[in-house]
Design a protein around this motif. Structure first.
Motif, PDB file in Angstrom:
ATOM      1  N   ALA A 134     -17.366  29.646 -38.632  1.00 35.81           N
ATOM      2  CA  ALA A 134     -17.546  29.968 -37.215  1.00 35.81           C
ATOM      3  C   ALA A 134     -17.796  28.717 -36.610  1.00 35.81           C
ATOM      4  O   ALA A 134     -17.374  28.685 -35.238  1.00 35.81           O
ATOM      5  CB  ALA A 134     -19.122  30.607 -37.261  1.00 35.81           C
ATOM      6  N   ASP A 135     -18.162  27.695 -37.190  1.00 36.89           N
ATOM      7  CA  ASP A 135     -18.320  26.019 -36.242  1.00 36.89           C
ATOM      8  C   ASP A 135     -17.196  25.357 -36.391  1.00 36.89           C
ATOM      9  O   ASP A 135     -17.415  24.335 -35.790  1.00 36.89           O
ATOM     10  CB  ASP A 135     -19.680  25.622 -36.365  1.00 36.89           C
ATOM     11  N   SER A 136     -16.155  25.780 -37.088  1.00 40.96           N
ATOM     12  CA  SER A 136     -15.032  24.888 -37.273  1.00 40.96           C
ATOM     13  C   SER A 136     -14.159  24.963 -36.100  1.00 40.96           C
ATOM     14  O   SER A 136     -14.019  25.960 -35.478  1.00 40.96           O
ATOM     15  CB  SER A 136     -14.339  25.345 -38.572  1.00 40.96           C
ATOM     16  N   LYS A 137     -13.372  24.068 -35.771  1.00 36.66           N
ATOM     17  CA  LYS A 137     -12.447  23.910 -34.494  1.00 36.66           C
ATOM     18  C   LYS A 137     -11.256  25.005 -35.087  1.00 36.66           C
ATOM     19  O   LYS A 137     -11.168  25.195 -36.291  1.00 36.66           O
ATOM     20  CB  LYS A 137     -12.033  22.576 -34.343  1.00 36.66           C
ATOM     21  N   VAL A 138     -10.564  25.274 -33.952  1.00 34.18           N
ATOM     22  CA  VAL A 138      -9.354  26.352 -34.500  1.00 34.18           C
ATOM     23  C   VAL A 138      -8.300  25.685 -35.030  1.00 34.18           C
ATOM     24  O   VAL A 138      -7.477  26.236 -35.840  1.00 34.18           O
ATOM     25  CB  VAL A 138      -9.254  27.245 -32.999  1.00 34.18           C
ATOM     26  N   GLN A 139      -8.011  24.611 -34.590  1.00 37.31           N
ATOM     27  CA  GLN A 139      -6.907  23.820 -34.765  1.00 37.31           C
ATOM     28  C   GLN A 139      -6.447  23.871 -36.175  1.00 37.31           C
ATOM     29  O   GLN A 139      -5.413  23.780 -36.744  1.00 37.31           O
ATOM     30  CB  GLN A 139      -7.100  22.357 -34.232  1.00 37.31           C
ATOM     31  N   PRO A 140      -7.383  23.318 -37.199  1.00 37.70           N
ATOM     32  CA  PRO A 140      -7.142  23.347 -38.711  1.00 37.70           C
ATOM     33  C   PRO A 140      -6.850  24.589 -39.272  1.00 37.70           C
ATOM     34  O   PRO A 140      -6.417  24.525 -40.752  1.00 37.70           O
ATOM     35  CB  PRO A 140      -8.013  22.520 -39.144  1.00 37.70           C
ATOM     36  N   LEU A 141      -7.243  25.539 -38.814  1.00 36.28           N
ATOM     37  CA  LEU A 141      -6.999  26.877 -39.562  1.00 36.28           C
ATOM     38  C   LEU A 141      -5.562  27.523 -39.710  1.00 36.28           C
ATOM     39  O   LEU A 141      -4.942  27.077 -38.899  1.00 36.28           O
ATOM     40  CB  LEU A 141      -7.752  27.976 -38.645  1.00 36.28           C
ATOM     41  N   SER A 142      -5.448  28.019 -40.930  1.00 34.98           N
ATOM     42  CA  SER A 142      -4.054  28.454 -41.158  1.00 34.98           C
ATOM     43  C   SER A 142      -3.786  29.396 -40.272  1.00 34.98           C
ATOM     44  O   SER A 142      -4.518  29.985 -39.577  1.00 34.98           O
ATOM     45  CB  SER A 142      -4.172  28.977 -42.626  1.00 34.98           C
ATOM     46  N   GLY A 143      -2.449  29.817 -40.244  1.00 36.92           N
ATOM     47  CA  GLY A 143      -1.731  30.898 -39.483  1.00 36.92           C
ATOM     48  C   GLY A 143      -2.566  32.232 -39.418  1.00 36.92           C
ATOM     49  O   GLY A 143      -2.939  33.061 -38.657  1.00 36.92           O
ATOM     50  N   GLY A 144      -2.674  32.396 -40.784  1.00 37.55           N
ATOM     51  CA  GLY A 144      -3.523  33.981 -41.074  1.00 37.55           C
ATOM     52  C   GLY A 144      -4.996  33.702 -40.657  1.00 37.55           C
ATOM     53  O   GLY A 144      -5.438  34.954 -40.145  1.00 37.55           O
ATOM     54  N   MET A 145      -5.508  32.727 -40.697  1.00 36.10           N
ATOM     55  CA  MET A 145      -7.007  32.672 -40.224  1.00 36.10           C
ATOM     56  C   MET A 145      -7.023  32.698 -38.936  1.00 36.10           C
ATOM     57  O   MET A 145      -7.814  33.470 -37.942  1.00 36.10           O
ATOM     58  CB  MET A 145      -7.569  31.431 -40.592  1.00 36.10           C
ATOM     59  N   LYS A 146      -5.921  32.047 -37.952  1.00 38.05           N
ATOM     60  CA  LYS A 146      -5.885  32.228 -36.488  1.00 38.05           C
ATOM     61  C   LYS A 146      -5.660  33.504 -36.209  1.00 38.05           C
ATOM     62  O   LYS A 146      -6.198  34.106 -35.086  1.00 38.05           O
ATOM     63  CB  LYS A 146      -4.912  31.320 -36.151  1.00 38.05           C
TER      64      LYS A 146
END
Ligand SMILES: Nc1ncnc2c1ncn2[C@@H]1O[C@H](COP(=O)(O)OP(=O)(O)O)[C@@H](O)[C@H]1O
Ligand SMILES: [Mg+2]
Lengths: 312, 263
Positions: A134-146
């Motif tokens: 929840a509190d992580s930035k979007v940028q480092p997430l994997s494609g599936g997570m985004k």
């Protein structure tokens, strides 16, 4: 799903979209019923996104009739959009914000009070199994997570219809299965799903009914099973001959099975009994490098209807 | 559950506010330190040379160079800040994070998205102007109640740039022109804005260039607000001129946003 019993929530008649003098959607007719999962299956450029953007009441209809919840998007775009959830083909997340803030701010677009947005965001992040991010930035997430964040975001306003434009394109198989599972649950909760895809397995997994779309037109409509039953014999025998010798082998197997397709890399023989077709091929002494019997899929339906494969 | 509803443009503005939360501290420091350096460097450094000059009183209307230069910073700073806030961030809203498309898929309309962008630009214009005004309030020779209306003038000057540049950024397919806008439009405007010297020092044709640029009108208004000396007629002309740039910019922006988001 009770088939034809559900009331129509989207109806399109002779729906047309032109960009300049190019016709991207050429007079399509379809109907989506409450509570079902409805798909547009077609290759790139078929006009799927153009259709979705018209349903989403952001892209004006060029001609024909489109009703969403019985409303005309030309007059009631705002009311329609308030009741839809949209998962666009490209993720539109704000990479500088946290996952949770992306959801909260999206809820605010729908005028949901801030406190309710915060609660709803956490609830939805649980649902898409990303509460720990929840509190992580979007940028480092994997494609599936985004993609899952985008789906959670689209649910902030408790939409009655969820529009998903290629929900799993570019994802690895495991990420796709996680997503399918979540979408299936949404359908069980009564959300109407409208999705586009060029993956026949996705269409088979998720859709109660679908239309096969190609070059702006609808080529066929029905449930996955119906479409396969209507447009393709039960089984397919796939033959692979040494590279570049397909054309030479094609005459040898002519007439075997109900129909044949000679593709660059293999010959497909459609037959109700694939094994029997294979025996016939052997009897004619055409010796393939490999042979495989499988059930007909939507891919075969598409090939039959358009003469082309779904994914080039 | 259905509490008070918030106007759509304000909800668009909130997105920017959430983003700003992350950077506000450094932003506040910059918006105070930068004008402080300018005011000290130019006002005291150049002022030391100019104030002893033979024509100083005549040209600067009885002000010291420090007094002459400092209020102009309110208008020029707002211009600089909002030029940056309208070119690439607007392009980003269409191309990178595609925020405007997300907003357009919600009940918010393209015109209201522009409204939210305009509100945000006003906010940034006010914030940057307050920063400069705080610096001026530190020095007795520039500390007047006129700093308060000058803050409003700064914000207005900023949006007179932000509105047309927002339209430009939303309209253009590429950002190739953006650096040149800074180099060949904004920097000359800054130099000929009447901030560093009265434009009466310029040849007549360059004076006309200055009069066309919105920033000169902002500079005149700020100086007038702080020290008085502008007639009501002058004030009206300057304000209307700035409002016209902002207003025309916003009208065009609404059109371009509507076309781009709803094609
Ligand atoms: N905004 C647009 N302007 C011009 N042509 C477009 C635009 N959007 C889509 N098209 C064209 O319309 C056709 C259908 O596009 P699209 O609806 O995106 O198909 P799909 O989603 O099935 O891949 C394509 O040939 C595409 O190039
Ligand atoms: Mg598409």
């Amino acid at each position: 799903m009770s088939g034809s019993e559900g009331t129509a929530v989207i109806t399109a008649k002779a729906l047309t979209k032109r960009f300049g003098d190019f016709e991207a959607v050429k007079g399509t007719d379809f109907e989506v019923r409450a509570g079902e999962a409805f798909g547009f299956l077609g290759p790139n450029g078929a006009g799927k996104s153009s259709t979705m953007r018209m349903i989403g009441a952001v892209s004006p209809v060029t001609s024909g009739e489109l009703r969403i919840f019985g409303l005309d998007p030309a007059d009631d775009g705002r009311k329609i959009r308030a009741r839809l959830g949209v998962v666009p083909q490209q993720d539109e997340l704000d990479e500088f914000l946290t996952v949770k803030d992306n959801l909260v701010i999206y809820g605010r677009y729908f005028d949901i009070p801030l406190k309710a947005c915060r609660e709803k965001a956490m609830e939805l992040l649980e649902f898409v199994q990303l509460a720990d991010r929840a509190d992580s930035k979007v940028q480092p997430l994997s494609g599936g997570m985004k993609r899952r964040v985008t789906i959670a975001r689209s649910l902030m306003s408790d939409p009655e219809i969820l529009l998903l434009d290629e929900p799993t394109t570019g994802l690895d198989p495991q990420a796709r299965h996680v997503l399918w599972d979540r979408l299936y649950r949404l359908k069980q909760q009564g959300v109407t799903l409208v999705l586009t895809t060029h993956y026949m397995d996705e269409a088979e997994q998720l859709c109660d009914r679908l239309v096969v779309m190609d070059q702006g037109e609808i080529a066929a409509e029905g449930s996955p099973a119906e479409l396969i039953r209507t447009h393709s014999p039960r089984e397919v025998l796939e033959l692979r001959f040494p590279a570049g010798t397909n054309a030479e082998h094609a005459p040898k197997v002519e007439g075997v099975g109900a129909r044949q397709e000679v593709l660059p890399d293999r010959i497909l023989i459609y037959a109700d009994d694939g094994e029997a077709a294979l025996s016939e091929v052997h009897r004619r002494q055409a010796v393939p490098e490999s042979a495989l019997v499988r059930r007909s899929t939507l891919e075969d339906v598409f090939l039959r209807l358009t003469g082309r494969t779904l994914v080039e | 559950m259905m509490g008070l509803s918030t106007p759509p443009a304000v909800r668009v503005w909130e997105h920017q506010l959430i983003l700003y939360r992350r950077i506000w501290a450094s932003n506040v420091v910059v918006s105070i330190v930068r004008p402080l350096l300018y005011v000290l460097g130019m006002g005291l450094g150049v002022g030391g040379l100019v104030d002893d000059g033979p024509r100083a009183d005549e040209v600067l209307d009885g002000l010291t160079y420090f007094q002459f230069f400092a209020p102009a910073m309110i208008a020029t700073t707002a211009m600089m800040v909002l030029v940056n806030d309208s070119l690439w961030p607007i392009r980003g809203g269409f191309l990178w994070n595609r925020t405007f498309f997300s907003q357009a898929a919600s009940p918010i309309s393209p015109g209201e998205i522009v409204g939210g962008v305009a509100l945000w630009h006003l906010t940034k214009g006010l914030l940057s102007s307050v920063g400069v005004a705080v610096v001026l309030a530190l020095f007795p020779s520039t500390r007047t109640w006129g700093l308060i209306p000058a803050v409003g003038v700064g914000a207005l000057t900023g949006v007179a740039f932000a509105a047309p540049l927002t339209t430009w950024a939303a309209w253009r397919e590429t950002d190739l022109s953006f650096p040149n806008i800074n180099r060949f439009v904004i920097v000359p405007m800054f130099l000929f804005s009447g901030a560093f010297y009265p434009i009466s020092q310029l040849p007549t044709w360059l004076q006309w260039f200055s009069r066309i640029t919105p920033v000169w009108h902002g500079v005149e208004l700020c100086r007038g607000a702080v020290y008085g000396g502008l007639s009501l007629g002058d004030v009206v002309v300057h304000v209307v001129y700035l409002l016209a740039w902002a207003g025309v910019g916003w009208v065009l922006a609404r059109k371009v946003f509507a076309d781009r988001l709803g094609n």
